[in-house]
Design a protein around this motif. Structure first.
Motif, PDB file in Angstrom:
ATOM      1  N   ALA A 633      -1.002 -24.634   6.934  1.00 15.33           N
ATOM      2  CA  ALA A 633      -1.820 -23.441   7.149  1.00 15.33           C
ATOM      3  C   ALA A 633      -1.065 -22.461   8.030  1.00 15.33           C
ATOM      4  O   ALA A 633      -0.221 -22.862   8.845  1.00 15.33           O
ATOM      5  N   PRO A 634      -1.334 -21.184   7.905  1.00 20.34           N
ATOM      6  CA  PRO A 634      -0.644 -20.209   8.754  1.00 20.34           C
ATOM      7  C   PRO A 634      -0.982 -20.397  10.221  1.00 20.34           C
ATOM      8  O   PRO A 634      -2.135 -20.622  10.581  1.00 20.34           O
ATOM      9  N   ALA A 635       0.031 -20.321  11.087  1.00 21.61           N
ATOM     10  CA  ALA A 635      -0.164 -20.469  12.526  1.00 21.61           C
ATOM     11  C   ALA A 635      -0.410 -19.104  13.158  1.00 21.61           C
ATOM     12  O   ALA A 635      -0.318 -18.058  12.501  1.00 21.61           O
ATOM     13  N   ALA A 636      -0.710 -19.126  14.462  1.00 26.41           N
ATOM     14  CA  ALA A 636      -0.929 -17.880  15.200  1.00 26.41           C
ATOM     15  C   ALA A 636       0.276 -16.966  15.074  1.00 26.41           C
ATOM     16  O   ALA A 636       1.417 -17.421  15.162  1.00 26.41           O
ATOM     17  N   TRP A 637       0.018 -15.679  14.851  1.00 23.11           N
ATOM     18  CA  TRP A 637       0.993 -14.603  14.737  1.00 23.11           C
ATOM     19  C   TRP A 637       1.581 -14.455  13.340  1.00 23.11           C
ATOM     20  O   TRP A 637       2.240 -13.458  13.061  1.00 23.11           O
ATOM     21  N   SER A 638       1.339 -15.415  12.442  1.00 29.93           N
ATOM     22  CA  SER A 638       1.920 -15.308  11.104  1.00 29.93           C
ATOM     23  C   SER A 638       1.285 -14.164  10.319  1.00 29.93           C
ATOM     24  O   SER A 638       1.987 -13.379   9.669  1.00 29.93           O
ATOM     25  N   ALA A 639      -0.037 -14.061  10.352  1.00 31.56           N
ATOM     26  CA  ALA A 639      -0.723 -12.998   9.613  1.00 31.56           C
ATOM     27  C   ALA A 639      -0.339 -11.620  10.135  1.00 31.56           C
ATOM     28  O   ALA A 639      -0.179 -10.670   9.358  1.00 31.56           O
TER      29      ALA A 639
END
Length: 736
Positions: A633-639
């Motif tokens: 799953a995408p981690a913090a700051w990826s989006a």
């Protein structure tokens, strides 16, 4: 100090101007140097106010008042011209911090320091009163600290005792929280020397406790408490100091001691000529030394000249090179550690991409240092954005990704920036990851006018830039204080916020804690009880107990992960059940592990979203694509990195399409907005990003056109539940 602006004068009254120290609604304060080399602070009135005779009269009075004060503990006037087209006043320059800054950053002062401070400031006020004046605005922001003692500044509202005020009847003159009852009621004419003694008592109480003696919050409530309530002197253990402050804070002006009496009543020795700064704590002395070094290490540049052109003057370019200091020198020679990394070991170029124009989005990140998790998440987000763009069948060019690792090291960050700046195919760079790396790299990016967009460097201010190519694509620590305060205080069961600033968290902790403390009275009717602890404080139990003893019914911890865990465990040992929050920097698996069960219920306002749980348009598709490519799953700051890379791709495509519609320049002939091969000029891309609006997965991106700051304070709320972080949705904002 900020750089001079193109319309600023080069010289004023025999002073060569070096920079701006500050600006307000009525004028600008410059740092100047005389031909003899002496530094001065010059207050210059703006032309639109210089024509107002009442205002000019007030300024003339200020200059006359300040000239009459003769004390080593009051900043002396060194020159003035109150009759010129732009009236100005010059005073001796003191590079030290204000008392308010010292208390906010280093915590309350010990009793001995406060006694020395009181004795020297009483001498300054004795000189003020001896000159027939009343200062009327004695407060921590008007006291500068130097190694040899304090300096009282700003005689802007001082006037002769008994003189007719230029302000209207009923207008409160001074600063609420540090003015006497006779001024709090609006009786400016009744304020005499005894009022300054009351204000000095407030100032000294603030210095020794870290809080104003009549609290904070709504101005009306603060003025009421000043007139009717006893001062809060809790925590002052020294009986002599407590008695002194009690007398200074008497409601009846006649019951207060005179300033001259305070000098004889306080027996603490004061620094003499050439004395050391042992009257102050070590961390305060260090702050004074750092501030002095920063302000006095001025570049040896030619006289400033107003430049009508938009481009930077040569002297300014030399200043930028000097500002990078030794970090630039470390970048000399070849940068051998450049890494071009695809997730499969390639350079990120798709073998099936069509031939033709291929340009680069750079990723400047910490991939192996302290913030490697955030850096890797941002790299992955950019790669997904580039994949998405390259999957378009109508794409006018192909994008690729170039990733350089600065390891979180500022010196290495400079070399990374220089490498990106030299690569003509790099259109824009996403990063850096951390505050210090960003500050170090800015001069190189700015010189190249290379667009730089950071999503995780959140400082309130950065070094002045010339080409305005830097975009802070995330709310700053100061902006985050709005949803933090809103979440903690806009509820019926909370009236006072306890703020624990742990210096182990460095500058981010100070900025988060200080701005939350400052914004509370602006956003709510609540009050605060701030405490600052030195770095390395291992037992936070007494500090937590003090916050609760002062009726704090909500708590904010600003510091590092280890300190947050200690604060959580200390709080868990008390009956406290109110809301508690820590700054987002500590949010990670280490906090959960160190705090254990005590982490339960702690909340975090973050500038990053949880794309896997987010309801924003495209969030589900982004999360699915991330899982497919990276197996997680995408981690913090990826989006956030995905969004700003998409923004860059959008604006580059728009520039290329627009150029094509207008008709391409002849082969080999660049246009103002593109090179001969059609590549958009960096400056054109900067201008396009500045005026763009982009609907991303994490937020809508738009920038203030003057400073390239993100418009809006959108943030997200998380809470520890069941031993894991749960995303609660958008963080609350005030209604107005």
């Amino acid at each position: 100090m900020d750089a001079l602006r193109p319309n600023d004068p080069a010289r004023i009254g025999g002073h060569r101007l070096l920079g701006r120290l500050g600006a307000g609604g009525m004028g600008v304060v410059y740092l100047g140097r005389t031909d003899a080399g002496a530094l001065a602070a010059l207050k210059v009135i703006l032309p639109e106010y210089a024509g107002d005779e009442a205002f000019r009269t007030r300024f003339r009075r200020e200059a006359e008042a300040a000239r009459r004060v003769d004390s080593p503990w009051a900043v002396p006037v060194t020159g003035a011209d109150t009759e010129s087209e732009s009236p100005w006043l010059a005073t001796e320059f003191v590079p030290g911090p204000t008392l308010s800054e010292v208390v906010a950053r280093c915590g309350p002062l010990p009793a001995r320091s406060v006694q020395v401070l009181g004795r020297l400031l009483s001498r300054a006020l004795t000189a003020v009163h001896g000159a027939g004046l009343v200062h009327r605005d004695v407060k921590p922001g008007n006291v500068l600290l130097a190694a040899d003692g304090p300096r009282l500044i700003d005689f802007g509202i001082a006037r002769a005792a008994g003189a007719t005020a230029l302000t209207a009847t009923g207008l409160v003159v001074g600063t609420p929280g540090f003015l006497p009852p006779e001024q709090a009621t609006g009786d400016a004419a009744g304020a005499g020397p005894a009022g300054d003694v009351f204000s000095l008592g407030c100032l000294l109480a603030y210095a020794v406790t870290g809080r104003p003696p009549f609290g904070s919050g709504a101005v009306d409530a603060l003025l009421y408490r000043t007139v009717h309530d006893a001062p809060d002197l809790g925590g002052i253990d020294d009986p002599g100091l407590r008695a002194l402050l009690t007398d200074c804070l008497a409601k009846d002006p006649a019951a207060r001691p005179a300033a001259a009496d305070l000098d004889t009543r306080i027996t603490e020795d004061v620094p003499g000529d050439g004395a050391s700064a042992d009257w102050l704590p070590e961390d305060v002395v260090r702050l004074i030394a750092e501030r002095s070094a920063a302000m006095l290490a001025l570049p040896d540049i030619d006289a400033t000249v107003s430049e009508p052109s938009a481009g930077p003057a040569p002297a300014r370019r030399r200043f930028l090179a000097l500002a990078a200091g030794g970090a630039v020198a470390l970048g000399a020679g070849t940068f051998a550690a450049v890494q071009l990394m695809g997730d499969d070991g390639s350079d990120g170029r798709s073998g099936g991409a069509p031939a033709g124009r291929r340009w680069i989005i750079g990723v400047h990140a910490d991939l192996t240092g302290a913030r490697k998790a955030a850096g890797r998440a941002q790299e992955r987000g950019v790669r997904l954005a580039v994949d998405r763009f390259n999957s378009r069948t109508d794409k006018p060019f192909t994008l690729t990704v170039k990733v350089l690792d600065d390891r979180g090291d500022p010196a290495r960050s400079v070399r990374v920036a220089e490498e990106f700046a030299r690569d003509r195919d790099v259109l824009a760079v996403i990063g850096p990851t951390g505050d210090k790396a960003t500050t170090a790299a800015l001069p190189a990016y700015d010189e190249a006018a290379l667009p730089l967009l950071t999503v995780s460097s959140l400082q309130i201010a950065y070094p002045r830039r010339v080409n305005a190519a830097f975009f802070q694509a995330s709310p700053s620590y100061a902006a985050l204080s709005v949803p933090i305060v809103s979440r903690l205080l806009l509820r019926p069961d909370v009236e006072r916020l306890g703020v624990l600033i742990d210096r182990s968290g460095g500058e981010p902790a100070y900025q988060v804690g200080y701005t939350a403390n400052l914004m509370t009275s602006s956003l709510t009717t609540g009050t605060t009880h701030p405490r600052v602890v030195p770095a390395g404080t291992s037992d936070l139990g007494p500090v937590i107990a003090d916050l609760l003893a002062h009726r704090s019914d909500a708590l904010l911890y600003a510091g590092d992960t280890a300190g947050a865990a200690r604060a959580a465990r200390a709080l868990a040992a008390t009956p406290f059940k109110g809301p508690r929050m820590a700054q987002h920097d500590v949010m990670g698996p280490e906090f959960l592990e160190r705090a254990g069960e005590a982490a339960e219920g702690w909340e975090f306002v973050t500038p990053f979203t949880d794309a896997g749980a987010g309801a924003a348009a495209g969030a589900a598709d982004f999360a699915a694509a991330h899982r497919k490519r990276f197996g997680a799953a995408p981690a913090a700051w990826s989006a956030e990195a995905y969004d700003v890379a998409g923004l860059v791709a959008q604006e580059v495509a728009a520039l290329v399409t627009s150029a094509t519609k207008r008709g391409a320049a002849p082969t080999g002939s660049p246009s103002p907005t593109s090179s001969a091969d059609g590549r958009p000029a960096r400056a054109a891309l900067v201008a396009a990003i500045t005026t763009s609006t982009y609907e991303g997965v994490s937020r809508t991106y738009a920038f203030d056109e003057e400073r390239q700051l993100l418009v809006g304070r959108d943030a997200h709320l998380h809470r520890v539940e069941g031993g894991r972080y749960r995303y609660l949705g958008p963080a609350p904002q005030p209604k107005s």
